[in-house]
Structure formats: structure tokens, C-alpha cells
Design a protein around this motif. Structure first.
Motif, PDB file in Angstrom:
ATOM      1  N   THR A  18      16.735   3.846  10.028  1.00  0.00           N
ATOM      2  CA  THR A  18      15.966   3.819  11.277  1.00  0.00           C
ATOM      3  C   THR A  18      15.118   2.554  11.352  1.00  0.00           C
ATOM      4  O   THR A  18      14.944   1.844  10.351  1.00  0.00           O
ATOM      5  CB  THR A  18      15.046   5.052  11.379  1.00  0.00           C
ATOM      6  OG1 THR A  18      14.004   4.933  10.390  1.00  0.00           O
ATOM      7  CG2 THR A  18      15.817   6.340  11.153  1.00  0.00           C
ATOM      8  N   ASP A  19      14.553   2.309  12.530  1.00  0.00           N
ATOM      9  CA  ASP A  19      13.780   1.087  12.730  1.00  0.00           C
ATOM     10  C   ASP A  19      12.441   1.090  12.004  1.00  0.00           C
ATOM     11  O   ASP A  19      11.806   0.041  11.873  1.00  0.00           O
ATOM     12  CB  ASP A  19      13.562   0.831  14.228  1.00  0.00           C
ATOM     13  CG  ASP A  19      12.848   1.965  14.923  1.00  0.00           C
ATOM     14  OD1 ASP A  19      12.644   3.030  14.295  1.00  0.00           O
ATOM     15  OD2 ASP A  19      12.491   1.820  16.111  1.00  0.00           O
ATOM     16  N   ASP A  20      11.979   2.243  11.529  1.00  0.00           N
ATOM     17  CA  ASP A  20      10.740   2.270  10.755  1.00  0.00           C
ATOM     18  C   ASP A  20      10.995   2.415   9.261  1.00  0.00           C
ATOM     19  O   ASP A  20      10.109   2.793   8.489  1.00  0.00           O
ATOM     20  CB  ASP A  20       9.798   3.367  11.252  1.00  0.00           C
ATOM     21  CG  ASP A  20      10.442   4.743  11.275  1.00  0.00           C
ATOM     22  OD1 ASP A  20      11.589   4.864  10.799  1.00  0.00           O
ATOM     23  OD2 ASP A  20       9.811   5.692  11.764  1.00  0.00           O
ATOM     24  N   GLY A  21      12.223   2.136   8.828  1.00  0.00           N
ATOM     25  CA  GLY A  21      12.529   2.089   7.402  1.00  0.00           C
ATOM     26  C   GLY A  21      12.859   3.410   6.747  1.00  0.00           C
ATOM     27  O   GLY A  21      13.021   3.472   5.525  1.00  0.00           O
ATOM     28  N   VAL A  22      12.999   4.467   7.532  1.00  0.00           N
ATOM     29  CA  VAL A  22      13.329   5.777   6.974  1.00  0.00           C
ATOM     30  C   VAL A  22      14.838   5.869   6.742  1.00  0.00           C
ATOM     31  O   VAL A  22      15.638   5.370   7.542  1.00  0.00           O
ATOM     32  CB  VAL A  22      12.863   6.902   7.922  1.00  0.00           C
ATOM     33  CG1 VAL A  22      13.420   8.255   7.486  1.00  0.00           C
ATOM     34  CG2 VAL A  22      11.346   6.947   7.968  1.00  0.00           C
ATOM     35  N   THR A  23      15.228   6.525   5.641  1.00  0.00           N
ATOM     36  CA  THR A  23      16.638   6.725   5.323  1.00  0.00           C
ATOM     37  C   THR A  23      16.933   8.217   5.247  1.00  0.00           C
ATOM     38  O   THR A  23      16.140   8.986   4.706  1.00  0.00           O
ATOM     39  CB  THR A  23      16.988   6.084   3.961  1.00  0.00           C
ATOM     40  OG1 THR A  23      16.769   4.674   4.034  1.00  0.00           O
ATOM     41  CG2 THR A  23      18.442   6.348   3.584  1.00  0.00           C
ATOM     42  N   GLY A  24      18.059   8.605   5.813  1.00  0.00           N
ATOM     43  CA  GLY A  24      18.519   9.989   5.706  1.00  0.00           C
ATOM     44  C   GLY A  24      19.913  10.017   5.103  1.00  0.00           C
ATOM     45  O   GLY A  24      20.709   9.088   5.297  1.00  0.00           O
ATOM     46  N   TRP A  25      20.216  11.104   4.361  1.00  0.00           N
ATOM     47  CA  TRP A  25      21.492  11.196   3.654  1.00  0.00           C
ATOM     48  C   TRP A  25      22.284  12.436   4.080  1.00  0.00           C
ATOM     49  O   TRP A  25      21.716  13.507   4.296  1.00  0.00           O
ATOM     50  CB  TRP A  25      21.263  11.261   2.145  1.00  0.00           C
ATOM     51  CG  TRP A  25      20.788   9.981   1.547  1.00  0.00           C
ATOM     52  CD1 TRP A  25      19.493   9.585   1.383  1.00  0.00           C
ATOM     53  CD2 TRP A  25      21.600   8.906   1.038  1.00  0.00           C
ATOM     54  NE1 TRP A  25      19.442   8.331   0.796  1.00  0.00           N
ATOM     55  CE2 TRP A  25      20.723   7.901   0.567  1.00  0.00           C
ATOM     56  CE3 TRP A  25      22.972   8.711   0.930  1.00  0.00           C
ATOM     57  CZ2 TRP A  25      21.186   6.711  -0.002  1.00  0.00           C
ATOM     58  CZ3 TRP A  25      23.440   7.529   0.373  1.00  0.00           C
ATOM     59  CH2 TRP A  25      22.555   6.542  -0.086  1.00  0.00           C
ATOM     60  N   GLY A  26      23.601  12.258   4.169  1.00  0.00           N
ATOM     61  CA  GLY A  26      24.531  13.355   4.409  1.00  0.00           C
ATOM     62  C   GLY A  26      25.709  13.211   3.472  1.00  0.00           C
ATOM     63  O   GLY A  26      25.824  12.225   2.728  1.00  0.00           O
ATOM     64  N   GLU A  27      26.631  14.171   3.544  1.00  0.00           N
ATOM     65  CA  GLU A  27      27.745  14.177   2.580  1.00  0.00           C
ATOM     66  C   GLU A  27      28.896  15.008   3.112  1.00  0.00           C
ATOM     67  O   GLU A  27      28.689  16.023   3.786  1.00  0.00           O
ATOM     68  CB  GLU A  27      27.245  14.787   1.268  1.00  0.00           C
ATOM     69  CG  GLU A  27      28.299  14.990   0.203  1.00  0.00           C
ATOM     70  CD  GLU A  27      27.814  15.888  -0.923  1.00  0.00           C
ATOM     71  OE1 GLU A  27      28.660  16.382  -1.677  1.00  0.00           O
ATOM     72  OE2 GLU A  27      26.580  16.109  -1.047  1.00  0.00           O
ATOM     73  N   MET A  28      30.114  14.565   2.828  1.00  0.00           N
ATOM     74  CA  MET A  28      31.300  15.324   3.201  1.00  0.00           C
ATOM     75  C   MET A  28      32.416  15.074   2.191  1.00  0.00           C
ATOM     76  O   MET A  28      32.390  14.082   1.452  1.00  0.00           O
ATOM     77  CB  MET A  28      31.781  14.945   4.605  1.00  0.00           C
ATOM     78  CG  MET A  28      32.292  13.523   4.738  1.00  0.00           C
ATOM     79  SD  MET A  28      32.897  13.125   6.397  1.00  0.00           S
ATOM     80  CE  MET A  28      34.416  14.100   6.457  1.00  0.00           C
ATOM     81  N   LEU A  29      33.387  15.981   2.165  1.00  0.00           N
ATOM     82  CA  LEU A  29      34.598  15.753   1.389  1.00  0.00           C
ATOM     83  C   LEU A  29      35.368  14.617   2.049  1.00  0.00           C
ATOM     84  O   LEU A  29      35.477  14.563   3.276  1.00  0.00           O
ATOM     85  CB  LEU A  29      35.449  17.021   1.375  1.00  0.00           C
ATOM     86  CG  LEU A  29      36.680  17.021   0.471  1.00  0.00           C
ATOM     87  CD1 LEU A  29      36.264  16.993  -0.991  1.00  0.00           C
ATOM     88  CD2 LEU A  29      37.523  18.266   0.748  1.00  0.00           C
ATOM     89  N   THR A  30      35.878  13.697   1.268  1.00  0.00           N
ATOM     90  CA  THR A  30      36.634  12.584   1.834  1.00  0.00           C
ATOM     91  C   THR A  30      37.856  13.119   2.573  1.00  0.00           C
ATOM     92  O   THR A  30      38.693  13.808   1.997  1.00  0.00           O
ATOM     93  CB  THR A  30      37.054  11.610   0.731  1.00  0.00           C
ATOM     94  OG1 THR A  30      35.866  11.071   0.127  1.00  0.00           O
ATOM     95  CG2 THR A  30      37.895  10.475   1.278  1.00  0.00           C
ATOM     96  N   THR A  66      11.633  13.457   7.049  1.00  0.00           N
ATOM     97  CA  THR A  66      10.773  12.441   6.444  1.00  0.00           C
ATOM     98  C   THR A  66       9.777  11.911   7.456  1.00  0.00           C
ATOM     99  O   THR A  66       8.586  11.750   7.154  1.00  0.00           O
ATOM    100  CB  THR A  66      11.631  11.290   5.885  1.00  0.00           C
ATOM    101  OG1 THR A  66      12.535  11.810   4.903  1.00  0.00           O
ATOM    102  CG2 THR A  66      10.769  10.216   5.252  1.00  0.00           C
ATOM    103  N   VAL A  67      10.225  11.649   8.667  1.00  0.00           N
ATOM    104  CA  VAL A  67       9.339  11.155   9.723  1.00  0.00           C
ATOM    105  C   VAL A  67       8.240  12.164  10.034  1.00  0.00           C
ATOM    106  O   VAL A  67       7.068  11.812  10.229  1.00  0.00           O
ATOM    107  CB  VAL A  67      10.154  10.829  10.992  1.00  0.00           C
ATOM    108  CG1 VAL A  67       9.241  10.575  12.183  1.00  0.00           C
ATOM    109  CG2 VAL A  67      11.057   9.629  10.741  1.00  0.00           C
ATOM    110  N   ARG A  68       8.587  13.444  10.061  1.00  0.00           N
ATOM    111  CA  ARG A  68       7.631  14.492  10.439  1.00  0.00           C
ATOM    112  C   ARG A  68       6.924  15.114   9.243  1.00  0.00           C
ATOM    113  O   ARG A  68       6.099  16.014   9.404  1.00  0.00           O
ATOM    114  CB  ARG A  68       8.352  15.584  11.219  1.00  0.00           C
ATOM    115  CG  ARG A  68       8.887  15.096  12.556  1.00  0.00           C
ATOM    116  CD  ARG A  68       9.445  16.226  13.384  1.00  0.00           C
ATOM    117  NE  ARG A  68       9.800  15.763  14.723  1.00  0.00           N
ATOM    118  CZ  ARG A  68      10.361  16.527  15.651  1.00  0.00           C
ATOM    119  NH1 ARG A  68      10.645  17.798  15.374  1.00  0.00           N
ATOM    120  NH2 ARG A  68      10.642  16.042  16.848  1.00  0.00           N
TER     121      ARG A  68
END
Length: 372
Positions: free
Chosen positions: A47-59, A118-120
Motif C-alpha cells: 500500500t501507499d503507506d508502507g503496509v504489507t498484507g499476505w495471502g496464500e494459495m495452492l499453485t 494492520t492499518v486499523r
């Protein structure tokens, strides 16, 4: 404050599974493959304020190239520039009539929830309602093995505090019956048992397995997706002929299939999965449908790494209808991509209590297992 999505990156990784003799699960055998390493695709949203979020899936289709292309060439252009808070609007607007994109959206949506938390400064479970449970009992998973090995590893599951064991099955249904008998005897009936042929049995074989186990006084917690999803009418007939609860899993990957089965009273349990469903929002819609139809509910596991496992824990922490333990193989990895791996203690995993998913991804480990 407006937070805008600026990037969506797909990162394919391949992580080894620990050998059975070392406390892991490899080789994990089913009726369609044998697992010693697992390909997963991680999703990192910025995001533009430097926050990172993670997700995951089977290839998808075991192709890192295809999976990354869908996420980065198709989804990213539709998401970059949107407000992070507009998760629902993004999902509703994303539609391609001839391509099933829900699994890719499921992984991306998980990352959006992680970043939003993270933002909230709130956990995903808090944002979804929260308050149901702080810890989640999980089911031990076991592949197809010899009779003696099945006995040994079932006893290990009991010793480690698990109450539920799920084992794969097929194509030799008679051997599957013998294994279930052996597991039941070796653990003095202490374990609730699930069996999953991955659509590998005919209707007749499923009926005969159920009848033979009933004759021995063994009643499964459920028999998962024993027959093909396109065998219309099969599950309705199975419920009429068996006293074992019938669960559907692959059928839940197609929402209309789940609606149909509920309408026809053709299943007892829905084994849902947030990624093929299209994310946390979509899977909660499926859960509501199944709950209204009187089905019990649990969550599937496809050798999930810590990111999706954390998302499942938050889903359980905010969804009372999930009344059966989710499958988990988290204890089976040879290594972890989280800085502080989740802990399976006495057959249960605590719900992470930090913001977002409550996990910290070790990007050095991600690079270690990253593949081209």
C-alpha cells in the motif's frame, strides 16, 4: 485516512514436508499423488503507506507461471489504485464469464484483510466479529500407508493430543476398510475418524465400505467426497443407504453444487475452503447457506503454510457455525516461512492475536524456497 493498494506480487515457493519418522507426514499418499514437497503461491499486497498484507494459495495446475500470470497480469491491474477498505466492492466488480478466478481472488482477498487489519490495528477475526474461540482444535491428517504404519502413526496422533484423525483412501477400498479397523483398534476407539477418497469410489464401493465398518461397530465422523462431483443423485442415495455422515469438499468449490446438495438434503457436512471459495467473505456466505440447511461445517487443508493456516484460525475465531475441527498438516512441514511459526499444542493451535493475520512472514525464508 485513505490507504491505497499500490502493488500485488505473486511469489511461487516450494517447501519440503518432513518425513513421517521425523514427526512429519512425507510421503503423504492419496489416490492421485504422493507428497514430499508442496508448491504454494504467496501473495504480497503493498500500500501507499508502507503496509504489507499476505495471502496464500495452492499453485494452480502445478504451474507457477500460470498462477503468477493470473494474479499479476489480470488481478493486479484491477486492484492497484483502489482503497484498501473497499474489499467487497473489488470482489463484486471482478468478473470474467469463461474463467474461474475465485481461488486467485481468495488468496488476494486474504492479503487485503491482513493489510487492513494492520492499518486499523485490529485482528482479522475482530474485524469479522470475533469472540468465538481463542484456540482451535485441529484434525490430524494421515496419508495411505500399510496396516502397521497406520497403527503406529494413529497412536502417535493420540499421544500428541489429537482427538480427530483424517486418512486418505482409494483405490483399494478393501484395504481402506482394513486400515480403518487397524487405526480404530490401535487407539482403542479414542479417535474420531474421517476418510477421504478424493472422489475415488463408486457408489457401490462407498456403500460397501460403510456397511462393513458398521458391522464392526465403527462409525466415522464423516466420509468425505467419496464419489465424483458430477455423479448427480449419488449423495442423496448415499444418505439414504448409510449411517455414516456424508461430507462434501470438492463440491463446495462450485457454489451451485453446494446449494443443490443442500436443497436435496444430500449431505451432512460441508468441508469448505476459503481460497477456492473466493476468500473469507465468500466462504462465510457458503457457511451461512450450509448452516441454514442444517449441515455441520469444517474447513479443508491443502498443505497450507502459515499464512492460510492463520486465516483459517481467524475464520474459526469469528464463525460459530464451524463446529467440527479443521484439517491441518501444519505440524508436518520440514521448515516454516513464518518468523514465529504457529504452535500445535495438544492437538490445538492458538488464534494469533496481533493485527491483521497476527503473523510475521520471514522474507528470507520466502526467498530460500522461492522458485522460478
Amino acid at each position: 485516512m485513505r490507504t491505497t493498494v499500490t502493488s500485488v506480487e505473486a511469489i511461487p515457493v516450494e517447501v519440503p514436508v518432513a518425513p513421517l519418522e521425523e514427526g512429519g507426514l512425507a510421503p503423504y499418499s492419496s489416490n492421485h499423488d504422493e507428497v514430499e514437497t508442496v508448491g504454494r503461491t504467496l501473495v504480497r499486497v503493498g500500500t501507499d503507506d508502507g503496509v504489507t498484507g499476505w495471502g496464500e494459495m495452492l499453485t494452480a495446475m502445478q504451474s507457477a507461471r500460470v498462477t503468477c500470470a493470473v494474479i499479476e497480469d489480470v488481478i493486479e491491474p484491477n486492484l492497484v489504485g483502489r482503497r484498501l477498505e473497499d474489499i467487497g466492492e473489488f470482489l463484486d466488480s471482478f468478473y470474467y464469464p469463461y474463467v474461474k478466478t475465485r481461488p486467485f481472488l481468495g488468496a488476494v482477498e486474504t492479503a487485503l484483510w491482513d493489510a487492513l487489519g494492520t492499518v486499523r490495528d485490529a485482528s482479522v477475526s475482530e474485524m469479522l466479529g470475533g469472540g468465538v474461540r481463542d484456540s482451535v482444535d485441529v484434525a490430524y491428517c494421515l496419508g495411505m500407508h500399510s496396516i502397521e504404519d497406520s497403527r503406529r502413526y494413529a497412536r502417535r496422533a493420540v499421544e500428541e493430543g489429537f482427538d480427530v484423525l483424517k486418512t486418505k483412501a482409494g483405490p483399494d477400498w478393501k484395504h481402506d476398510v482394513e486400515r480403518i479397523r487397524a487405526i480404530h483398534e490401535a487407539t482403542d476407539g479414542e479417535l474420531e475418524l474421517r476418510i477421504d477418497p478424493n472422489q475415488g469410489w463408486s457408489t457401490d464401493e462407498a456403500v460397501r465400505v460403510g456397511a462393513m465398518l458398521e458391522d464392526d461397530g465403527i462409525y466415522l465422523q464423516y466420509m468425505e467426497q467419496p464419489c465424483r462431483i458430477d455423479s448427480y443423485g449419488t449423495y442423496e442415495r448415499l444418505r439414504q443407504r448409510l449411517r455414516h455422515p456424508i461430507a462434501v469438499n470438492e463440491d463446495t468449490y462450485f457454489p451451485r453444487n453446494l446449494y443443490y446438495l443442500c436443497e436435496r438434503s444430500a449431505a451432512d457436512v460441508a468441508c469448505v475452503d476459503l481460497v477456492p471459495a473466493g476468500g473469507l467473505t465468500a466462504v462465510r456466505e457458503q457457511i451461512a447457506v450450509a448452516e441454514r440447511a442444517g449441515l455441520s461445517l469444517t474447513h479443508h487443508n491443502g498443505f497450507d503454510l502459515g499464512i492460510k493456516q492463520a486465516a483459517v484460525l481467524h475464520l474459526y475465531a469469528s464463525t460459530p457455525a464451524l463446529n467440527l475441527a479443521p484439517d491441518s498438516v501444519y505440524y508436518g512441514w520440514a521448515d516454516y516461512i513464518l518468523s514465529e511459526p504457529l504452535v500445535v499444542d495438544n492437538g490445538a493451535i492458538a488464534v494469533p492475536d496481533g493485527s491483521g493475520l497476527g503473523i510475521d512472514v520471514d522474507e528470507g525464508k520466502v526467498e530460500t524456497y522461492r522458485i522460478d
